[in-house]
Design an enzyme around this catalytic site. Structure first.
Site, PDB file in Angstrom:
ATOM      1  N   GLY A 106      38.318  42.695  36.255  1.00 27.50           N
ATOM      2  CA  GLY A 106      39.630  43.282  35.948  1.00 27.50           C
ATOM      3  C   GLY A 106      40.671  42.941  36.989  1.00 27.50           C
ATOM      4  O   GLY A 106      40.371  42.352  38.028  1.00 27.50           O
ATOM      5  N   GLY A 108      42.225  43.508  39.859  1.00 32.38           N
ATOM      6  CA  GLY A 108      41.985  44.346  41.030  1.00 32.38           C
ATOM      7  C   GLY A 108      43.191  44.416  41.947  1.00 32.38           C
ATOM      8  O   GLY A 108      43.299  45.300  42.789  1.00 32.38           O
ATOM      9  N   LYS A 124      51.213  40.369  41.990  1.00 32.02           N
ATOM     10  CA  LYS A 124      49.878  40.186  42.574  1.00 32.02           C
ATOM     11  C   LYS A 124      49.906  40.635  44.021  1.00 32.02           C
ATOM     12  O   LYS A 124      50.680  40.100  44.822  1.00 32.02           O
ATOM     13  CB  LYS A 124      49.474  38.711  42.476  1.00 32.02           C
ATOM     14  CG  LYS A 124      48.080  38.416  43.023  1.00 32.02           C
ATOM     15  CD  LYS A 124      47.677  36.992  42.693  1.00 32.02           C
ATOM     16  CE  LYS A 124      46.345  36.611  43.313  1.00 32.02           C
ATOM     17  NZ  LYS A 124      45.990  35.216  43.022  1.00 32.02           N
ATOM     18  N   ASP A 136      41.265  45.971  48.526  1.00 33.18           N
ATOM     19  CA  ASP A 136      42.400  46.823  48.907  1.00 33.18           C
ATOM     20  C   ASP A 136      43.605  46.654  47.985  1.00 33.18           C
ATOM     21  O   ASP A 136      44.636  47.281  48.198  1.00 33.18           O
ATOM     22  CB  ASP A 136      42.804  46.536  50.360  1.00 33.18           C
ATOM     23  CG  ASP A 136      43.144  45.063  50.585  1.00 33.18           C
ATOM     24  OD1 ASP A 136      43.214  44.305  49.595  1.00 33.18           O
ATOM     25  OD2 ASP A 136      43.344  44.677  51.754  1.00 33.18           O
ATOM     26  N   GLY A 137      43.476  45.764  47.000  1.00 28.70           N
ATOM     27  CA  GLY A 137      44.588  45.575  46.062  1.00 28.70           C
ATOM     28  C   GLY A 137      45.734  44.758  46.632  1.00 28.70           C
ATOM     29  O   GLY A 137      46.772  44.592  45.991  1.00 28.70           O
ATOM     30  N   ARG A 187      54.276  36.710  39.498  1.00 26.36           N
ATOM     31  CA  ARG A 187      54.025  35.521  38.689  1.00 26.36           C
ATOM     32  C   ARG A 187      54.309  35.776  37.226  1.00 26.36           C
ATOM     33  O   ARG A 187      54.344  36.926  36.775  1.00 26.36           O
ATOM     34  CB  ARG A 187      52.624  34.974  38.955  1.00 26.36           C
ATOM     35  CG  ARG A 187      51.526  35.963  38.752  1.00 26.36           C
ATOM     36  CD  ARG A 187      50.197  35.364  39.194  1.00 26.36           C
ATOM     37  NE  ARG A 187      49.114  36.249  38.797  1.00 26.36           N
ATOM     38  CZ  ARG A 187      47.831  35.991  38.988  1.00 26.36           C
ATOM     39  NH1 ARG A 187      47.469  34.873  39.579  1.00 26.36           N
ATOM     40  NH2 ARG A 187      46.911  36.842  38.592  1.00 26.36           N
ATOM     41  N   ASP A 266      36.630  34.154  34.709  1.00 18.21           N
ATOM     42  CA  ASP A 266      37.733  35.115  34.831  1.00 18.21           C
ATOM     43  C   ASP A 266      38.990  34.456  35.381  1.00 18.21           C
ATOM     44  O   ASP A 266      40.036  35.102  35.468  1.00 18.21           O
ATOM     45  CB  ASP A 266      37.322  36.311  35.708  1.00 18.21           C
ATOM     46  CG  ASP A 266      36.790  35.896  37.065  1.00 18.21           C
ATOM     47  OD1 ASP A 266      35.774  35.188  37.112  1.00 18.21           O
ATOM     48  OD2 ASP A 266      37.407  36.259  38.088  1.00 18.21           O
ATOM     49  N   ASN A 267      38.898  33.195  35.768  1.00 19.16           N
ATOM     50  CA  ASN A 267      40.089  32.475  36.244  1.00 19.16           C
ATOM     51  C   ASN A 267      40.527  31.410  35.256  1.00 19.16           C
ATOM     52  O   ASN A 267      41.343  30.546  35.603  1.00 19.16           O
ATOM     53  CB  ASN A 267      39.811  31.837  37.606  1.00 19.16           C
ATOM     54  CG  ASN A 267      39.670  32.881  38.705  1.00 19.16           C
ATOM     55  OD1 ASN A 267      40.150  34.004  38.565  1.00 19.16           O
ATOM     56  ND2 ASN A 267      39.019  32.524  39.788  1.00 19.16           N
TER      57      ASN A 267
END
Ligand code: AMP
Ligand code: MG
Length: 501
Positions: A106, A108, A124, A136-137, A187, A266-267
């Site tokens: 997900g 993150g 991001k 830590d996001g 982005r 996932d990319n």
């Protein structure tokens, strides 16, 4: 352009702050429902400042004039407040990482704030989300500048990519291997849906959501599939279209020497865009075995492996679509168009690099001879093609400029002779000019990005701005920036970049 001043501004009043005028936000993806996204709250980034921006992306989004100097945008694009009408969501996806099923991942550290002019806008590094797991996001200034500049560079090269609107920074500390400072890269893409979104709903047995997701992608991004009968045939058409776009993307990566570094499912963008810039690298010396990601110990994503890895990832996507299609053999058959499509697309790219409009038997034979020669001596990829382009017009009339690149000169001399005879036989006009439009002078080499990063750490954003201008027009000469087209310095070989940044 003058350098953007680094002026910390005072924290805004409590969210949501009103934008200069309400913008026409849309939220098509988050409207899919709570199984797809989780709401997130602003996580203040102290005293943000502008690091860089793309005026062209701002225009494409139809942002109001002066947005890149406005405090409300500065705070909104740092994740501190919401612009009127925007929302904050993180989406859930899963994926295969380095060949192994990793389960739920997900967004993150990515926060979708909505859509303007048909483009989703994602922050991001704007703070933790329900999918942050142990992270830590946050994103650090270094990696945010790399993503920003590389998005610009890929766009300049004509390669499909997510784009970047801005980077904002803060002096807040973020811990990686050492203390660094935080930044947010904003982005932009028509959609950030990944192969991993499909895998998520498929593997968790959420077939209704899988249907919903596939129908959403078709309706919004692959409307040509609506011409195919609904049900399995239409989903197969989607798989075919994604396979083609992915093959075309990979051909373009290989042609320019772009190494992504983390081609996990996932990319992988469902739209065939270059997505999630991490430890990427443009090749210096041509080496199919080159591994740009310091954490990729096995070389799974080595430069020459990338097309195969994309093919493998498409198998994962095909597998995820089986609940909608019901026929494993049919999905396999569709994905197996990848090698053929990639081969055609790569041949097309190489033909253009050699000054032709379309592949030709003689040119293909010459390419097959050339690439092992480049690899055996690790010849600088970008410089070789650019010098060859100029040599084709005898702009640099010394044959030496190409041959000097090689220790073993005899094979390249023979090759250049064959290359010249091919062009004489074909009689195409303006060969050199075409080649100069197909072979960039400037790519974002690691050491060049490091220069922009080092200056930005000292709050000097002028290097980043100049580099951005060069990278959006990488086929132009820009003689004043010749140094960025030169061989990398020795210290560049020591740059180590891994996933976590
Ligand atoms: P990446 O390797 O950047 O594609 O990230 C893989 C996964 O880790 C994704 O789910 C990211 O959202 C998540 N992730 C990476 N870095 C962080 C971070 N600093 N905080 C939270 N999640 C992260
Ligand atoms: Mg990622």
């Amino acid at each position: 352009m003058t350098p953007t001043p680094a002026q910390p501004s005072s924290p805004p009043a409590a969210a949501p702050a009103a934008g200069p005028a309400a913008l026409p936000w849309q939220h098509r993806f988050s409207a899919l429902g709570p199984q797809f996204v989780a709401p997130i709250a602003p996580a203040p980034l102290p005293e943000p400042y502008w690091v860089g921006h793309s005026a062209a992306v701002g225009e494409a989004l139809q942002l109001p004039a002066g947005w890149n100097q406005a405090d409300d945008f500065l705070h909104a694009l740092s994740g501190n407040v919401l612009l009127e009408g925007s929302q904050m969501h993180a989406s859930v996806y899963s994926g295969h990482q380095f060949g192994i099923w990793a389960g739920q991942l997900g967004d993150g550290r990515a926060c979708l704030i909505g859509e303007l002019a048909g483009q989703e806008i994602q922050l991001k590094g704007a703070g933790p989300t329900p999918f942050s797991r142990r992270g830590d996001g946050r994103a650090v200034l270094r990696s945010s500048i790399r993503e920003f500049l590389c998005s610009e560079a890929m766009h300049g090269l004509g390669i499909p990519t997510t784009r970047a609107l801005s980077v904002t920074g803060s002096d807040a500390t973020v811990w990686r291997e050492q203390a660094e400072t935080a930044a947010v890269v904003t982005r932009v893409a028509p959609s950030f849906i990944r192969f991993g979104h499909f895998e998520h709903f498929s593997k968790s047995g959420q077939t209704e959501q899988l249907h919903q997701l596939a129908d959403f992608v078709i309706a919004n991004f692959y409307p040509q599939c609506l011409e195919t009968d609904p049900g399995a045939p239409r989903y197969l058409a989607l798989l075919a279209a994604v396979t083609e776009r992915t093959a075309d993307l990979l051909a373009q990566w290989q042609a320019v020497g772009f190494c992504h570094g983390v081609m996990n499912t996932d990319n992988m963008s469902i739209l065939g865009l270059t997505l999630d810039y991490g430890p990427f690298q443009f090749l210096d010396g041509f080496d199919p075995g080159h591994i740009c990601n310091h954490s990729d110990h096995e070389g799974r994503y080595a430069f020459g492996q990338q097309p195969n890895m994309a093919y493998w990832n498409l198998y994962c996507l095909a597998d995820a679509l089986i609940p909608l299609i019901g026929d494993e053999d049919a999905t396999t058959e569709v994905v197996d168009i990848f090698p053929v499509r990639f081969g055609q697309s790569a041949a097309q790219c190489l033909a253009r690099k050699m000054g032709l409009d379309a592949p030709d038997a003689k040119q293909k034979a010459l390419t097959d001879m050339l690439l092992p020669m480049l690899a055996s001596e690790r010849i600088d990829h970008t410089i070789f093609w650019r010098r060859l382009s100029r040599w084709a017009a005898r702009m640099d009339d010394e044959d030496g400029l190409v041959m000097d690149l090689f220790a073993n000169r005899q094979p390249i001399q023979t090759w250049l002779y064959a290359f010249e005879s091919m062009h004489k036989a074909l009689g195409l006009p303006d060969v050199s000019a075409r080649m100069l439009r197909a072979n960039p002078k400037y790519v974002l080499r690691n050491h060049i990005a490091e220069q922009a990063i080092a200056a930005a750490k000292e709050k000097d954003f002028s290097v980043l701005q100049q580099l951005q201008q060069v990278l959006v027009t990488p086929f132009e000469e820009h003689p004043e920036h010749q140094a960025w087209a030169d061989f990398p310095p020795d210290w560049a070989a020591g740059i180590q970049i891994s996933c976590s940044s």
